[in-house]
Design a protein around this motif. Structure first.
Motif, PDB file in Angstrom:
ATOM      1  N   CYS A  59      -3.406  35.789 -33.764  1.00  0.00           N
ATOM      2  CA  CYS A  59      -3.987  36.163 -32.476  1.00  0.00           C
ATOM      3  C   CYS A  59      -3.495  37.549 -32.085  1.00  0.00           C
ATOM      4  O   CYS A  59      -2.319  37.873 -32.256  1.00  0.00           O
ATOM      5  CB  CYS A  59      -3.583  35.175 -31.381  1.00  0.00           C
ATOM      6  N   LEU A  60      -4.414  38.345 -31.586  1.00  0.00           N
ATOM      7  CA  LEU A  60      -4.092  39.668 -31.057  1.00  0.00           C
ATOM      8  C   LEU A  60      -4.379  39.629 -29.571  1.00  0.00           C
ATOM      9  O   LEU A  60      -5.530  39.751 -29.142  1.00  0.00           O
ATOM     10  CB  LEU A  60      -4.928  40.739 -31.759  1.00  0.00           C
TER      11      LEU A  60
ATOM     12  N   SER B  94      -3.591  41.720 -27.312  1.00  0.00           N
ATOM     13  CA  SER B  94      -3.948  43.026 -26.746  1.00  0.00           C
ATOM     14  C   SER B  94      -5.448  43.283 -26.759  1.00  0.00           C
ATOM     15  O   SER B  94      -5.959  44.040 -25.941  1.00  0.00           O
ATOM     16  CB  SER B  94      -3.221  44.142 -27.503  1.00  0.00           C
ATOM     17  N   CYS B  95      -6.159  42.641 -27.694  1.00  0.00           N
ATOM     18  CA  CYS B  95      -7.609  42.845 -27.740  1.00  0.00           C
ATOM     19  C   CYS B  95      -8.367  41.516 -27.670  1.00  0.00           C
ATOM     20  O   CYS B  95      -9.552  41.465 -27.979  1.00  0.00           O
ATOM     21  CB  CYS B  95      -8.026  43.653 -28.962  1.00  0.00           C
ATOM     22  N   HIS B  96      -7.653  40.441 -27.257  1.00  0.00           N
ATOM     23  CA  HIS B  96      -8.295  39.156 -27.000  1.00  0.00           C
ATOM     24  C   HIS B  96      -9.035  38.648 -28.239  1.00  0.00           C
ATOM     25  O   HIS B  96     -10.250  38.499 -28.251  1.00  0.00           O
ATOM     26  CB  HIS B  96      -9.250  39.312 -25.800  1.00  0.00           C
ATOM     27  N   TYR B  97      -8.278  38.393 -29.332  1.00  0.00           N
ATOM     28  CA  TYR B  97      -8.875  37.978 -30.598  1.00  0.00           C
ATOM     29  C   TYR B  97      -8.044  36.870 -31.242  1.00  0.00           C
ATOM     30  O   TYR B  97      -6.812  36.877 -31.176  1.00  0.00           O
ATOM     31  CB  TYR B  97      -8.940  39.160 -31.575  1.00  0.00           C
TER      32      TYR B  97
ATOM     33  N   TYR C 255      -1.284  33.041 -24.422  1.00  0.00           N
ATOM     34  CA  TYR C 255      -1.140  33.522 -23.051  1.00  0.00           C
ATOM     35  C   TYR C 255      -0.183  32.635 -22.250  1.00  0.00           C
ATOM     36  O   TYR C 255       0.647  33.134 -21.490  1.00  0.00           O
ATOM     37  CB  TYR C 255      -2.502  33.620 -22.361  1.00  0.00           C
TER      38      TYR C 255
ATOM     39  N   ARG D 215       3.929  47.397 -32.977  1.00  0.00           N
ATOM     40  CA  ARG D 215       2.806  46.480 -33.227  1.00  0.00           C
ATOM     41  C   ARG D 215       3.265  45.058 -32.953  1.00  0.00           C
ATOM     42  O   ARG D 215       4.378  44.675 -33.292  1.00  0.00           O
ATOM     43  CB  ARG D 215       2.323  46.605 -34.671  1.00  0.00           C
TER      44      ARG D 215
END
Length: 159
Positions: free
Chosen positions: A97-98, A100-103, A129, A82
């Protein structure tokens, strides 16, 4: 190339370069020669990339680069694989921020990205990013339980 620091941003992204300052060719560090992309604690981006970021993301690009400059992004990973990012925002609040799911847990993401669809991401997610590409993330390895506790504590702090 361009060292990402507030003191030497290109004119399109921040303060102008001093008159007579030479713009080094991409992949080249003055007095040092070729650069693999990251030098010391600072990172380099070609000016054309900075112009593109400014065009695509407006003022969020400058704000995201400031977060990268301040090394405000930490990748927290656990043995199970994770991965979450924590970004210390300019307000002093930490956002999760995640990638992997753009959050992002910030209010700007909820309002401008999810609700109004004015933006495709917030400055915190853009900073994540950029720090991935520039390899400037702080790294922290924790146990799965510790990561769960970090995420649950974030949930409790939300209004």
């Amino acid at each position: 190339m361009f060292r990402v620091q507030r003191s030497c941003r290109s004119p399109s992204v921040g303060a102008a370069r001093p008159v007579g300052t030479e713009v080094p060719k991409p992949g080249w560090v003055p007095e040092r020669g070729p650069c693999p992309g990251v030098e010391g604690t600072g990172a380099y981006l070609p000016d054309e990339y900075l112009l593109s970021l400014k065009f695509l993301f407006g003022s969020s690009a400058t704000q995201a680069l400031d977060l990268v400059d301040r090394q405000s992004i930490t990748l927290i990973s656990s043995p199970s694989g994770r991965r979450v990012y924590q970004v210390l925002g300019s307000s002093g609040k930490t956002y999760t921020c995640l990638a992997s799911c753009h959050y992002c847990s910030c209010p700007a993401f909820a309002f401008s990205v999810l609700r109004k669809s004015d933006s495709i991401l917030c400055k915190h997610l853009l900073a994540v990013y950029l720090s991935q590409v520039m390899r400037t993330c702080q790294q922290l390895s924790v146990s799965d339980k510790q990561l769960t506790d970090i995420l649950l504590m974030e949930k409790k702090q939300e209004p």
